[in-house]
Design an enzyme around this catalytic site. Structure first.
Site, PDB file in Angstrom:
ATOM      1  CD  GLU A   1     -45.343 -47.219  -9.698  1.00 26.37           C
ATOM      2  OE1 GLU A   1     -46.090 -47.729 -10.551  1.00 26.37           O
ATOM      3  OE2 GLU A   1     -45.614 -46.155  -9.103  1.00 26.37           O
ATOM      4  NE  ARG A   2     -41.908 -44.952  -7.098  1.00 27.82           N
ATOM      5  CZ  ARG A   2     -41.571 -43.822  -7.691  1.00 27.82           C
ATOM      6  NH1 ARG A   2     -40.346 -43.636  -8.163  1.00 27.82           N
ATOM      7  NH2 ARG A   2     -42.435 -42.863  -7.858  1.00 27.82           N
TER       8      ARG A   2
ATOM      9  CG  ASN B   1     -49.938 -47.134  -9.603  1.00 25.61           C
ATOM     10  OD1 ASN B   1     -50.880 -46.714  -8.937  1.00 25.61           O
ATOM     11  ND2 ASN B   1     -48.696 -46.718  -9.420  1.00 25.61           N
TER      12      ASN B   1
ATOM     13  CE  LYS C   1     -51.873 -45.541  -6.103  1.00 26.56           C
ATOM     14  NZ  LYS C   1     -50.450 -45.436  -6.474  1.00 26.56           N
TER      15      LYS C   1
ATOM     16  CD  GLU D   1     -49.282 -41.875  -5.559  1.00 27.07           C
ATOM     17  OE1 GLU D   1     -49.099 -43.021  -5.998  1.00 27.07           O
ATOM     18  OE2 GLU D   1     -48.428 -41.232  -4.923  1.00 27.07           O
TER      19      GLU D   1
ATOM     20  NE  ARG E   1     -51.483 -49.972  -1.588  1.00 28.79           N
ATOM     21  CZ  ARG E   1     -50.779 -48.970  -2.095  1.00 28.79           C
ATOM     22  NH1 ARG E   1     -51.276 -48.197  -3.047  1.00 28.79           N
ATOM     23  NH2 ARG E   1     -49.585 -48.717  -1.642  1.00 28.79           N
TER      24      ARG E   1
ATOM     25  NE  ARG F   1     -49.027 -37.912   0.533  1.00 27.04           N
ATOM     26  CZ  ARG F   1     -48.041 -38.312  -0.257  1.00 27.04           C
ATOM     27  NH1 ARG F   1     -47.343 -37.428  -0.952  1.00 27.04           N
ATOM     28  NH2 ARG F   1     -47.753 -39.586  -0.357  1.00 27.04           N
TER      29      ARG F   1
ATOM     30  CE  LYS G   1     -48.126 -46.563   0.443  1.00 28.72           C
ATOM     31  NZ  LYS G   1     -47.434 -45.660  -0.489  1.00 28.72           N
TER      32      LYS G   1
ATOM     33  CG  ASP H   1     -45.189 -42.909  -0.286  1.00 34.51           C
ATOM     34  OD1 ASP H   1     -45.398 -44.100  -0.030  1.00 34.51           O
ATOM     35  OD2 ASP H   1     -44.924 -42.484  -1.428  1.00 34.51           O
TER      36      ASP H   1
ATOM     37  CD  GLU I   1     -41.193 -44.763  -3.701  1.00 34.65           C
ATOM     38  OE1 GLU I   1     -41.921 -45.674  -3.231  1.00 34.65           O
ATOM     39  OE2 GLU I   1     -41.652 -43.755  -4.270  1.00 34.65           O
TER      40      GLU I   1
ATOM     41  CD1 TRP J   1     -47.653 -35.122  -5.461  1.00 37.33           C
ATOM     42  CD2 TRP J   1     -47.789 -34.139  -7.468  1.00 37.33           C
ATOM     43  NE1 TRP J   1     -48.593 -35.799  -6.196  1.00 37.33           N
ATOM     44  CE2 TRP J   1     -48.701 -35.218  -7.443  1.00 37.33           C
ATOM     45  CE3 TRP J   1     -47.697 -33.372  -8.638  1.00 37.33           C
ATOM     46  CZ2 TRP J   1     -49.507 -35.554  -8.524  1.00 37.33           C
ATOM     47  CZ3 TRP J   1     -48.496 -33.705  -9.715  1.00 37.33           C
ATOM     48  CH2 TRP J   1     -49.399 -34.788  -9.655  1.00 37.33           C
TER      49      TRP J   1
HETATM   50  C1  GCV Z   1     -47.396 -47.868  -6.649  1.00 41.50           C
HETATM   51  C2  GCV Z   1     -45.655 -43.799  -3.759  1.00 41.50           C
HETATM   52  C3  GCV Z   1     -44.773 -44.344  -4.843  1.00 41.50           C
HETATM   53  C4  GCV Z   1     -45.601 -44.871  -6.004  1.00 41.50           C
HETATM   54  C5  GCV Z   1     -46.565 -45.936  -5.477  1.00 41.50           C
HETATM   55  C6  GCV Z   1     -47.437 -45.287  -4.402  1.00 41.50           C
HETATM   56  C7  GCV Z   1     -48.406 -46.297  -3.782  1.00 41.50           C
HETATM   57  O1  GCV Z   1     -46.303 -42.663  -4.193  1.00 41.50           O
HETATM   58  O2  GCV Z   1     -43.894 -43.359  -5.283  1.00 41.50           O
HETATM   59  O3  GCV Z   1     -44.726 -45.419  -6.945  1.00 41.50           O
HETATM   60  O4  GCV Z   1     -47.365 -46.446  -6.509  1.00 41.50           O
HETATM   61  O5  GCV Z   1     -46.611 -44.781  -3.371  1.00 41.50           O
HETATM   62  O6  GCV Z   1     -48.066 -46.827  -2.725  1.00 41.50           O
HETATM   63  O7  GCV Z   1     -49.458 -46.536  -4.362  1.00 41.50           O
END
Ligand code: GCV
Length: 707
Positions: free
Chosen positions: A174-175, A217, A294, A298, A331, A343, A367, A372, A400, A550
């Site tokens: 992912e990413r 995820n 997490k 999401e 997280r 948000r 973060k 994000d 990303e 979004w």
């Molecule tokens: C792993 C953003 C990214 C998602 C990522 C999420 C996160 O939304 O687009 O791909 O998911 O951050 O940090 O959990």
């Protein structure tokens, strides 16, 4: 538009020992004319012609032997024989070295007489400390240090220095923009790809001491017996390099794997399941680091599904790993449509009240910014707001939102910016770095996480310059006060060799690169303007996604009268989440740094900027500057064509060309859209956008990587 269509597509200051000996010639790095696929990262072998160091190891461990092998391969023309020994070796007792202050992982490299023989001593209180010392000596030599005067002492300021791999069990990342996952889950645990060892070496050289193997995820299968065995095989490879393995845990795994009816953290059966699961993992991986989670973000399951708090969820897992010395990295990246107002406020709203409620072995992983990983975000208001809780900083190394692997964007300045940001939590100088390294509140459990940009590409990170972001993260995790520019120089010398023209050029390009991305994707604190899903390219017009937060229009709020998100009292009042002096500064657009202006304020298009131009005129200037900076990077790179191996030079040149096209695309698409909203025209002399708005809106990228 060309490229687009193609791809629709610190060292402690104290001196520990006196050094005797003559001045050394520093081994030159190898010639740069040959092909180089970038595989060696910052570990390019030393000049084969130069005399290898004579290395003696006192003590017996695999880690010490690995350290010796590194020195034999890469330290050249040492003026003295090198001795590697742990500080508790009897041979060092008489020297009275001040090693107590090195802690568990620090190192000392200096001249000393060991067993009657003048030597270059590399020592530390653990085998890993010695290994870090060996890498530090090699780095010092490769970056121009004089071995004869070497006197290095360093102790990591942060305890958990961890990469987060968002790698899935099917091999996708992912990413991820550097190919498939490095982990070949299918052939594990039997086949241990030699790349796993090379990965470990590269990380150990930076002081990275942990890796979360799988995506946040998370699939519940990660915690199945078969995958625990695979993780254990990786842990066996990484262990001698001082790296612990962690796993992302899916909160609902007791249901999916354990057959329970609930994952309620207060349910005794659920608690027993996690305890048994942790015991099982620790039987396979005795030094397992712990879990990353997490939750309730999401769509991921979490304690809020059972009307429990994040602390109740985290503490339940923490209790399961505590007997084994494990930690939970929980997280704070949470947002949901249930908190519609802003948000950017949600993580603070949910977590701040929980300060003091987390178990001792829980870190809250935050973060750098409240949305994000945007090209620029103000520091997250949670830093400094939870004094009783260890706050772990999460940075995104993979790009990303900064052009994937193709755009050159050195993230050192972004990382430095957040680390140096002053939270004012306990007066001036309460920097994020001091929150993260525990100095502000006296926390011993501290951590920094970086979302990895590593894959199976030969060059690991998708481009040569992307490697620098992995490098900068690792070095800053060791010492968050290091300077981004110094790290760029360090990296460039180890990557390209000693030629000052190449090094200066690379550093110059790197230091202007991130601001260029900010300029051409969205200046003055604009954020989240990218297209949907894949997050590649512009989409400031997007307004039709199911959840308000979004949609880019939610973030920029542009209309005929102005642009920007009002986060002051007249808007969402997110500024109130910062310490009072910061909140006061941000409450007024005249005292808000212009770099963050539209993050906090909704301003008229003719708002007067410090330059004297209107906001709209200044925005155009910045978009143009972004494109021009990329052109400048191209010219600089052209100037070292004869000095860099053809393979890395050409790939970088091609990527810069792609970046230039796409910077123009971002600029044009953004400007044409803003003009459709504000009804203004471009200042005289500005280049007209290449296409109309409909054309930009019609672009589709169904096969963009990492999604
Ligand atoms: C792993 C953003 C990214 C998602 C990522 C999420 C996160 O939304 O687009 O791909 O998911 O951050 O940090 O959990």
């Amino acid at each position: 538009m060309l490229g687009m269509e193609r791809r629709i597509s610190r060292i402690g200051a104290w001196s520990a020992c006196l050094l005797a000996g003559s001045v050394l010639a520093i081994g030159a790095l190898p010639g740069t004319a040959l092909a180089n696929d970038g595989y060696d990262l910052w570990l390019a072998p030393a000049d084969k012609g130069a005399a290898a160091a004579e290395v003696t190891v006192i003590g017996d461990s695999q880690t010490l032997q690995l350290a010796a092998a590194e020195l034999r391969r890469d330290l050249t023309a040492a003026p003295l024989p090198v001795v590697l020994a742990r500080a508790d070796a009897p041979e060092l007792a008489a020297l009275g070295l001040p090693t107590a202050m090195l802690g568990a992982e620090g190192y000392l490299v200096c001249a000393a007489t060991v067993a009657g023989r003048p030597s270059l001593l590399v020592t530390g209180n653990s085998d890993t400390g010695v290994l870090y010392g060996a890498f530090a000596a090699i780095r010092a030599q490769k970056t121009g240090g004089d071995l004869a005067k070497l006197d290095l002492t360093s102790t990591p300021k942060v305890r958990l220095r961890v990469l987060n791999h968002w790698d899935n069990l099917d091999g996708s990342v992912e990413r991820g923009y550097a190919g498939q996952s490095l982990w070949d889950w299918w052939t594990l645990p039997d086949f241990k790809d030699p790349r796993y060892t090379d990965y470990a070496r590269a990380n150990a050289a930076l002081g990275i001491n942990g890796t979360v193997l799988n995506n946040v995820n998370a699939s519940p299968d990660t915690l199945s017996a078969a995958y625990i065995a695979k993780a254990a095989a990786l842990a066996d490879v990484l262990r001698p390099w001082g790296i612990k393995v962690y796993l992302s845990a899916r909160f609902s795994a007791p249901i999916e794997l354990g057959g329970l009816k609930t994952a309620d953290p207060l349910d005794p059966q659920v608690q027993a399941w996690w305890k048994a699961k942790s015991d099982e993992i620790y039987r396979a991986i005795p030094d397992f680091g712990g879990f990353l989670v997490k939750a309730n973000s999401e769509g991921q399951p979490g304690p809020r599904d059972y009307h429990r708090t994040h602390a109740e969820g985290a503490n339940m897992l923490a209790a399961a790993v505590a007997p084994h010395g494990g930690v939970v990295m929980w997280r704070a990246f949470v947002y949901a449509e249930t908190d519609p107002d802003d948000r950017a406020k949600q993580a603070y709203s949910e977590f701040k009240p929980l300060d003091g409620k987390f178990a001792d072995n829980v870190l809250v992983q935050v973060k750098n910014g409240a949305i994000d990983f945007q090209p620029r975000e103000p520091f997250h208001p949670l830093f400094g707001a939870m004094p009783k809780t260890p706050m772990m900083l999460e940075l995104q190394i993979t790009k990303e939102y900064l052009g994937f692997a193709t755009h050159l964007a050195y993230l050192g300045p972004l990382f430095e910016e957040v680390l140096e940001a002053d939270t004012r939590a306990k007066g001036k100088g309460s920097t994020v770095a001091k929150v993260v390294d525990g100095a502000l509140e006296g926390h011993d459990l501290t951590g920094m996480a970086g979302v990895a940009n590593i894959g199976r590409d030969r060059d690991w990170s998708g481009s040569t310059f992307n490697q620098a972001n992995w490098y900068a993260f690792g070095r800053l995790a060791w010492d968050p006060t290091l300077s981004a520019e110094a790290l760029a120089r360090e990296w460039a010398r180890q990557t390209f060799g000693d030629d000052p023209r190449v090094v200066d050029t690379a550093v110059s390009m790197m230091m202007e690169s991130r601001e260029a991305v900010v300029d051409y994707t969205g200046p003055f604190g604009l954020a989240h303007l990218m297209d949907t899903g894949h997050h590649y390219g512009p989409g400031p017009w997007v307004n039709d996604l199911a959840r308000p937060e979004w949609n880019p229009i939610y973030y920029h709020k542009a209309d005929r009268s102005g642009i920007g998100f009002d986060r002051t009292r007249t808007g969402s009042n997110a500024v109130a989440q910062y310490a009072p002096p910061v909140a006061r500064m941000l409450a007024d657009p005249r005292t808000t740094p212009e770099t963050e202006l539209l993050w906090f304020h909704h301003l008229a298009w003719d708002w007067k900027m410090k330059s004297g131009r209107t906001l709209w005129q200044e925005m155009v200037v910045r978009y143009d500057r972004g494109v021009a900076t990329v052109a400048h990077m191209q010219r600089q790179w052209d100037g070292v064509k004869d000095k860099v191996d053809a393979e890395r030079w050409s790939k970088t040149a091609t990527y810069l060309a792609i970046q230039h096209n796409e910077a123009r695309w971002w600029r044009d698409a953004s400007l044409v859209y803003w003009m459709s909203v504000n009804g203004l025209s471009l200042p005289e002399g500005s280049l007209a956008p290449e296409h109309d708005l409909a054309w930009y809106k019609a672009q589709r990228f169904p096969y963009a990587p990492g999604h």
